[in-house]
Design an enzyme around this catalytic site. Structure first.
Site, PDB file in Angstrom:
ATOM      1  N   GLN A 190       0.806  -1.225   0.000  1.00  0.00           N
ATOM      2  CA  GLN A 190       0.000   0.000   0.000  1.00  0.00           C
ATOM      3  C   GLN A 190       0.840   1.276   0.000  1.00  0.00           C
ATOM      4  O   GLN A 190       0.335   2.344  -0.331  1.00  0.00           O
ATOM      5  CB  GLN A 190      -0.947  -0.017   1.206  1.00  0.00           C
ATOM      6  N   HIS A 210       0.899  -9.408   4.192  1.00  0.00           N
ATOM      7  CA  HIS A 210      -0.238  -8.488   4.288  1.00  0.00           C
ATOM      8  C   HIS A 210      -0.975  -8.482   2.937  1.00  0.00           C
ATOM      9  O   HIS A 210      -0.728  -7.643   2.082  1.00  0.00           O
ATOM     10  CB  HIS A 210       0.240  -7.082   4.654  1.00  0.00           C
ATOM     11  N   ASN A 247      -1.615 -11.064   7.989  1.00  0.00           N
ATOM     12  CA  ASN A 247      -2.581 -10.008   8.266  1.00  0.00           C
ATOM     13  C   ASN A 247      -3.975 -10.428   7.836  1.00  0.00           C
ATOM     14  O   ASN A 247      -4.183 -10.863   6.686  1.00  0.00           O
ATOM     15  CB  ASN A 247      -2.200  -8.742   7.488  1.00  0.00           C
ATOM     16  N   GLU A 248      -4.920 -10.304   8.729  1.00  0.00           N
ATOM     17  CA  GLU A 248      -6.331 -10.578   8.453  1.00  0.00           C
ATOM     18  C   GLU A 248      -6.544 -11.850   7.641  1.00  0.00           C
ATOM     19  O   GLU A 248      -7.047 -11.813   6.516  1.00  0.00           O
ATOM     20  CB  GLU A 248      -6.987  -9.371   7.765  1.00  0.00           C
TER      21      GLU A 248
END
Ligand code: BGC
Length: 400
Positions: free
Chosen positions: A18, A112, A155-156
């Protein structure tokens, strides 16, 4: 005033894809180039943090924060299967050392959302050797983790399993039927692919085992918490939704050193499924209900479900063009966090999402940053919310 534990981390969080820019060997980069309506805008140079990370760390330090969560990109470390880039690893080692030199505690995320393009092309998490390939990457990544006290493996995973499920079910999974981009709310997505969920749980446990011989390193993973609220008698449905979409991932964290809580909003479930917020409900730029209470609910639920595993808030924040609204939301969230801590929940830190206005998976519109980034010059400008948050951190105070 809430008494915070000694060494409480006040920080911000980002993710490699990101903010770095040009993560060209990754699967999401490939998807961005495919023209899928799921990702109408591309990451491109992102915030150029791959080159400007020193500047980013200086901002974190100068704001008065003592921690920074960042992701390392598997695709840069293993651009082709079995070939590990020493230069890729050295880059992230410099970042770890850059944190330590500045008195910033690094919190490192190993995965991620993005994987190398070759990994996904070969079946990804659902491939026969998906877990072993991840473990092999984690083994190599250990080379840069000396002195890192907090590592998030995946992540998640719940979001990842839902995305995997949706991508398997349809060509244009995450968009509306007309193919328009839609901001994902974990709780309102199709059910996770159970095979992917189980593979991710195995991958997490394999990574934890792999990292277990590094002294002083705590391992956990970060779960998207959705604050399911049943209405009109939807309790059984809500329990089922909560289990498949969240709780099985919390159960998998029971033996971890910590668990990452990521909370933004809530999901209201009626007997027919998730309900759209009532007309007139205040929403953020992602379309989610403005619900600062989400953090308190998530932290309490996580502590209860895991049986008291120490909590690190690894993400919480708001996409808004109004910086006053960011302060309002964050104050509310932190006040709730303080209530949970006062009630005995073991919370080790709060990492605000996000340091920068970054690439929000298909769109640049939702701005989560404490710092604005000029997309042409990459110049960073700290927003008033950044200074406000830094002041809280310096004073070590949660708003009441
Ligand atoms: C993710 C971030 C994302 C944020 C806001 C979390 O689901 O980990 O990558 O930017 O929420 O949508």
């Amino acid at each position: 005033m809430t008494n915070l534990p000694k060494g409480f981390l006040w920080g911000t969080a980002t993710a490699g894809h990101q903010v770095e820019g040009n993560n060209t060997d990754s699967d999401i980069w490939a998807l961005e180039q495919s023209g899928t309506p799921m990702l109408p805008e591309r990451s491109g140079d992102a915030c150029d943090s791959y080159h400007r990370w020193r500047e980013d760390l200086d901002i974190v330090r100068d704001l008065g924060l003592n921690s920074y969560r960042f992701g390392i990109e598997w695709a840069r470390i293993e651009p082709v299967p079995g070939h590990f880039s020493l230069a890729g690893l050295a880059h992230y080692r410099r970042m770890v050392e850059g944190c330590l030199e500045r008195g910033i505690t690094p919190v490192v995320t190993l995965h991620h959302f993005t994987s190398p393009a070759w990994f996904s092309a070969g079946g990804g998490w659902l491939g026969a050797d998906g877990v072993d390939l991840f473990r092999r990457y984690v083994h190599q990544a250990k080379a840069i983790l000396d002195g890192v006290p907090w590592v998030c493996t995946v992540n998640e995973p719940n979001m990842l399993a839902m995305i995997t499920g949706a991508r398997r079910a349809a060509a244009e999974p995450a968009g509306k039927e007309d193919g328009e981009h839609r901001q994902l709310v974990a709780g309102a997505m199709p059910p996770p692919d159970q095979a992917a969920s189980e593979a991710l749980i195995s991958a997490h446990h394999a990574a934890r085992e792999e990292l277990s011989d590094l002294a002083g390193l705590r391992t956990g993973w970060t779960v998207a918490n959705q604050n399911f609220e049943a209405v009109d008698g939807a309790d059984d449905l809500a329990a089922e939704w909560a289990y498949t979409r969240e709780d099985q991932f919390l159960d998998a964290a029971k033996d971890d050193d910590f668990v990452g809580v990521q909370a933004y909003t809530r999901v209201v479930l009626g007997p027919e499924g998730p309900r759209e917020p009532e007309p007139g409900t205040r929403r953020t730029l992602t379309g989610w209900e403005f619900h600062p209470q989400a953090l308190e609910g998530a932290v309490r639920h996580t502590a209860e479900r895991t049986g008291g595993v120490p909590v690190m808030v690894t993400e919480n924040g708001i996409a808004t063009a109004s910086d006053d609204e960011r302060i309002e939301y964050t104050s509310g969230a932190l006040a709730g966090l303080g209530r949970a801590i006062a009630d005995g929940v073991d919370v080790r830190g709060y990492l605000h999402w996000s340091l920068l206005d970054n690439y929000e998976w298909g769109t640049w519109e939702p701005t989560f940053g404490l710092v604005e980034v000029d997309r042409q010059t990459f110049e960073r400008t700290v927003k008033p919310s950044g200074r406000w948050y830094g002041d809280l951190a310096r004073r070590g105070e949660l708003p009441s």
